[in-house]
Design a protein around this motif. Structure first.
Motif, PDB file in Angstrom:
ATOM      1  N   ARG A   6       0.560  -0.993  -0.115  1.00 56.52           N
ATOM      2  CA  ARG A   6       0.083   0.336  -0.724  1.00 56.52           C
ATOM      3  C   ARG A   6       0.470   1.661   0.204  1.00 56.52           C
ATOM      4  O   ARG A   6       0.121   2.687  -0.006  1.00 56.52           O
ATOM      5  CB  ARG A   6      -0.824  -0.069   1.267  1.00 56.52           C
ATOM      6  N   GLY A   7       2.045   1.296   0.426  1.00 55.28           N
ATOM      7  CA  GLY A   7       2.893   2.517   0.215  1.00 55.28           C
ATOM      8  C   GLY A   7       3.257   3.010  -0.943  1.00 55.28           C
ATOM      9  O   GLY A   7       3.390   3.938  -1.300  1.00 55.28           O
ATOM     10  N   TYR A   8       3.034   2.571  -2.010  1.00 65.29           N
ATOM     11  CA  TYR A   8       3.203   2.348  -3.222  1.00 65.29           C
ATOM     12  C   TYR A   8       1.603   2.917  -3.807  1.00 65.29           C
ATOM     13  O   TYR A   8       1.512   3.582  -5.304  1.00 65.29           O
ATOM     14  CB  TYR A   8       3.569   1.179  -4.550  1.00 65.29           C
ATOM     15  N   TYR A   9       0.852   2.682  -2.931  1.00 62.07           N
ATOM     16  CA  TYR A   9      -0.952   2.353  -3.749  1.00 62.07           C
ATOM     17  C   TYR A   9      -0.967   4.666  -3.950  1.00 62.07           C
ATOM     18  O   TYR A   9      -1.092   4.714  -3.055  1.00 62.07           O
ATOM     19  CB  TYR A   9      -2.238   2.346  -3.351  1.00 62.07           C
ATOM     20  N   SER A  10      -2.000   4.633  -4.674  1.00 64.58           N
ATOM     21  CA  SER A  10      -2.779   6.584  -4.973  1.00 64.58           C
ATOM     22  C   SER A  10      -3.873   6.370  -6.344  1.00 64.58           C
ATOM     23  O   SER A  10      -2.850   5.153  -7.366  1.00 64.58           O
ATOM     24  CB  SER A  10      -1.908   7.641  -4.952  1.00 64.58           C
ATOM     25  N   GLY A  11      -4.681   6.756  -6.590  1.00 64.84           N
ATOM     26  CA  GLY A  11      -5.137   6.936  -7.268  1.00 64.84           C
ATOM     27  C   GLY A  11      -5.379   7.077  -8.652  1.00 64.84           C
ATOM     28  O   GLY A  11      -5.059   6.527  -9.340  1.00 64.84           O
ATOM     29  N   SER A  12      -4.065   8.038  -8.345  1.00 66.97           N
ATOM     30  CA  SER A  12      -3.065   8.681  -9.511  1.00 66.97           C
ATOM     31  C   SER A  12      -2.410   7.857 -10.224  1.00 66.97           C
ATOM     32  O   SER A  12      -2.502   7.561 -11.590  1.00 66.97           O
ATOM     33  CB  SER A  12      -2.333   9.836  -9.519  1.00 66.97           C
ATOM     34  N   TYR A  13      -2.098   7.568  -9.599  1.00 62.88           N
ATOM     35  CA  TYR A  13      -0.511   6.026 -10.011  1.00 62.88           C
ATOM     36  C   TYR A  13      -1.628   5.023 -10.320  1.00 62.88           C
ATOM     37  O   TYR A  13      -0.717   4.653 -11.858  1.00 62.88           O
ATOM     38  CB  TYR A  13      -0.385   5.812  -8.622  1.00 62.88           C
ATOM     39  N   ILE A  14      -2.391   4.568 -10.202  1.00 63.35           N
ATOM     40  CA  ILE A  14      -3.175   3.770 -10.795  1.00 63.35           C
ATOM     41  C   ILE A  14      -3.158   3.606 -11.940  1.00 63.35           C
ATOM     42  O   ILE A  14      -3.154   2.596 -12.954  1.00 63.35           O
ATOM     43  CB  ILE A  14      -4.271   2.825 -10.093  1.00 63.35           C
ATOM     44  N   LEU A  26      -2.278  -4.211  -6.804  1.00 64.24           N
ATOM     45  CA  LEU A  26      -1.463  -2.926  -5.200  1.00 64.24           C
ATOM     46  C   LEU A  26      -2.733  -3.448  -4.206  1.00 64.24           C
ATOM     47  O   LEU A  26      -4.066  -3.578  -4.316  1.00 64.24           O
ATOM     48  CB  LEU A  26      -1.759  -2.301  -5.396  1.00 64.24           C
ATOM     49  N   ARG A  27      -2.014  -3.587  -3.050  1.00 62.67           N
ATOM     50  CA  ARG A  27      -2.660  -3.185  -1.608  1.00 62.67           C
ATOM     51  C   ARG A  27      -3.270  -1.817  -1.279  1.00 62.67           C
ATOM     52  O   ARG A  27      -1.956  -0.994  -1.990  1.00 62.67           O
ATOM     53  CB  ARG A  27      -1.732  -4.031  -0.433  1.00 62.67           C
ATOM     54  N   ALA A  28      -4.199  -1.457  -1.800  1.00 61.00           N
ATOM     55  CA  ALA A  28      -4.566  -0.116  -1.353  1.00 61.00           C
ATOM     56  C   ALA A  28      -5.229   0.780  -0.001  1.00 61.00           C
ATOM     57  O   ALA A  28      -5.263  -0.561   1.110  1.00 61.00           O
ATOM     58  CB  ALA A  28      -6.547  -0.099  -2.196  1.00 61.00           C
ATOM     59  N   LYS A  29      -5.657   1.660   0.614  1.00 60.12           N
ATOM     60  CA  LYS A  29      -5.477   2.373   0.954  1.00 60.12           C
ATOM     61  C   LYS A  29      -6.239   3.280   1.138  1.00 60.12           C
ATOM     62  O   LYS A  29      -6.629   4.322   0.440  1.00 60.12           O
ATOM     63  CB  LYS A  29      -3.698   3.052   1.961  1.00 60.12           C
ATOM     64  N   GLY A  30      -7.180   4.024   2.115  1.00 60.93           N
ATOM     65  CA  GLY A  30      -7.486   4.905   2.385  1.00 60.93           C
ATOM     66  C   GLY A  30      -9.133   4.657   1.069  1.00 60.93           C
ATOM     67  O   GLY A  30      -9.419   5.767   0.480  1.00 60.93           O
ATOM     68  N   SER A  73     -15.562   3.417  -7.084  1.00 60.45           N
ATOM     69  CA  SER A  73     -14.942   4.351  -8.436  1.00 60.45           C
ATOM     70  C   SER A  73     -14.071   4.997  -7.641  1.00 60.45           C
ATOM     71  O   SER A  73     -14.208   5.600  -5.719  1.00 60.45           O
ATOM     72  CB  SER A  73     -16.697   5.745  -7.654  1.00 60.45           C
ATOM     73  N   ILE A  74     -12.641   5.343  -8.144  1.00 62.34           N
ATOM     74  CA  ILE A  74     -11.601   5.668  -7.402  1.00 62.34           C
ATOM     75  C   ILE A  74     -11.101   6.704  -8.733  1.00 62.34           C
ATOM     76  O   ILE A  74     -10.745   6.910 -10.304  1.00 62.34           O
ATOM     77  CB  ILE A  74     -10.090   5.221  -7.594  1.00 62.34           C
ATOM     78  N   VAL A  96      -6.563  -3.389  -4.844  1.00 65.61           N
ATOM     79  CA  VAL A  96      -7.095  -2.872  -6.468  1.00 65.61           C
ATOM     80  C   VAL A  96      -6.181  -3.852  -7.766  1.00 65.61           C
ATOM     81  O   VAL A  96      -5.126  -3.625  -7.206  1.00 65.61           O
ATOM     82  CB  VAL A  96      -7.267  -1.865  -6.166  1.00 65.61           C
ATOM     83  N   THR A  97      -6.913  -4.301  -8.501  1.00 71.08           N
ATOM     84  CA  THR A  97      -6.420  -4.389  -9.768  1.00 71.08           C
ATOM     85  C   THR A  97      -7.047  -3.552 -10.996  1.00 71.08           C
ATOM     86  O   THR A  97      -8.577  -4.295 -11.118  1.00 71.08           O
ATOM     87  CB  THR A  97      -6.253  -6.461  -9.621  1.00 71.08           C
ATOM     88  N   ASN A  98      -6.912  -4.492 -11.736  1.00 68.31           N
ATOM     89  CA  ASN A  98      -7.159  -3.895 -13.500  1.00 68.31           C
ATOM     90  C   ASN A  98      -7.430  -5.045 -14.246  1.00 68.31           C
ATOM     91  O   ASN A  98      -7.432  -5.086 -15.419  1.00 68.31           O
ATOM     92  CB  ASN A  98      -6.394  -3.128 -14.033  1.00 68.31           C
ATOM     93  N   LEU A  99      -6.942  -6.757 -13.921  1.00 65.75           N
ATOM     94  CA  LEU A  99      -7.368  -7.726 -13.879  1.00 65.75           C
ATOM     95  C   LEU A  99      -8.448  -8.361 -14.667  1.00 65.75           C
ATOM     96  O   LEU A  99      -9.546  -8.190 -13.498  1.00 65.75           O
ATOM     97  CB  LEU A  99      -6.438  -8.789 -13.264  1.00 65.75           C
TER      98      LEU A  99
END
Length: 237
Positions: A6-14, A26-30, A73-74, A96-99
């Motif tokens: 989750r340290g790498y997660y953000s909505g903008s990043y994905i 990715l493990r999501a947060k927030g 919705s993200i 969170v995934t796009n698979l």
């Protein structure tokens, strides 16, 4: 495929990963305030009904003994999220995934994410057993060279481990191989430096004999059920 905590997660990043054509788990947060458009248990039971509640409103209804497959919705984009109850942390974990849901089940998403631990073990091996915990130089060029040397050494150890598995038909512990490098690696390295062909052959044979006796996996059958082998990381005999 990007597997990250989750340290790498953000909505903008994905969304940047989506635009770049990459796949991720990715493990999501927030996520408590995001809107949940669909949420299904593994038996197909829908949990959202006709409205789109916030995730924090849905949390009390989520089961602790099942995986939940959702679309939320993200950043105004519909995104797949897989949730499960963590007994260790006593809270829900969300991936969170796009698979595609048509190609990968929620269970498979969870297994893919757990493969991330193998990356952590690789980092641990490089830091603990390849002396990469700290650098004795401030030169960026030398630091980069030391990182590449560490990766080369790790690759060689993996290659030797694979050879032992292939020859002796036994499952090996790569971490034990790394821990015992000081016992068997020096002889091989010395023979290479001295360009002593016969000495190198003897050193490799000695390393193989030592490792097959001392670095074999203790519980390979268990590993196929609950360990690394359950994810398809099998030795290629």
């Amino acid at each position: 495929m990007l597997l990250a905590d989750r340290g790498y997660y953000s909505g903008s990043y994905i969304h940047k990963l989506d635009k770049a054509g990459g796949f991720y788990v990715l493990r999501a947060k927030g996520l408590k305030a995001v809107r949940v458009h669909t949420a299904f248990k593994q038996n197909g039971q829908e949990l959202t009904g006709s409205h789109s509640p916030k995730l924090c409103e849905l949390l009390p209804e989520l089961p602790k003994n099942d995986l939940i497959d959702m679309h939320v919705s993200i950043k105004n984009k519909l995104t797949r999220v897989v949730g499960y109850w963590s007994k260790k942390e006593k809270q829900y974990t969300f991936l969170v995934t796009n698979l595609s849901i048509d190609e990968f089940t929620a269970t498979e998403i969870g297994k893919l994410y757990r493969l991330r631990w193998q990356v952590e073990l690789l980092f641990k091996e490089c830091k603990s057993y390849n002396n990469l915990r700290s650098f004795q130089t401030s030169s960026a060029t030398l630091q980069e060279a030391l990182i590449y040397v560490s990766l080369i050494v790790t690759t060689l150890k993996r290659f030797l481990t694979g050879c032992i598995e292939k020859i002796f038909k036994t499952e090996m512990s790569t971490m034990t191989v790394a821990k015992t490098t000081g016992v068997w690696w020096i002889g091989i390295l010395t023979a290479i430096i001295r360009k002593h062909r016969k000495g190198l052959l003897n050193a490799v044979n000695g390393a193989f004999d030592f490792l097959r006796k001392n670095a074999a996996r203790a519980h390979p059958k268990r590993d196929r059920k609950t360990g690394v082998f359950q994810y398809g990381v099998e030795p290629n005999f």
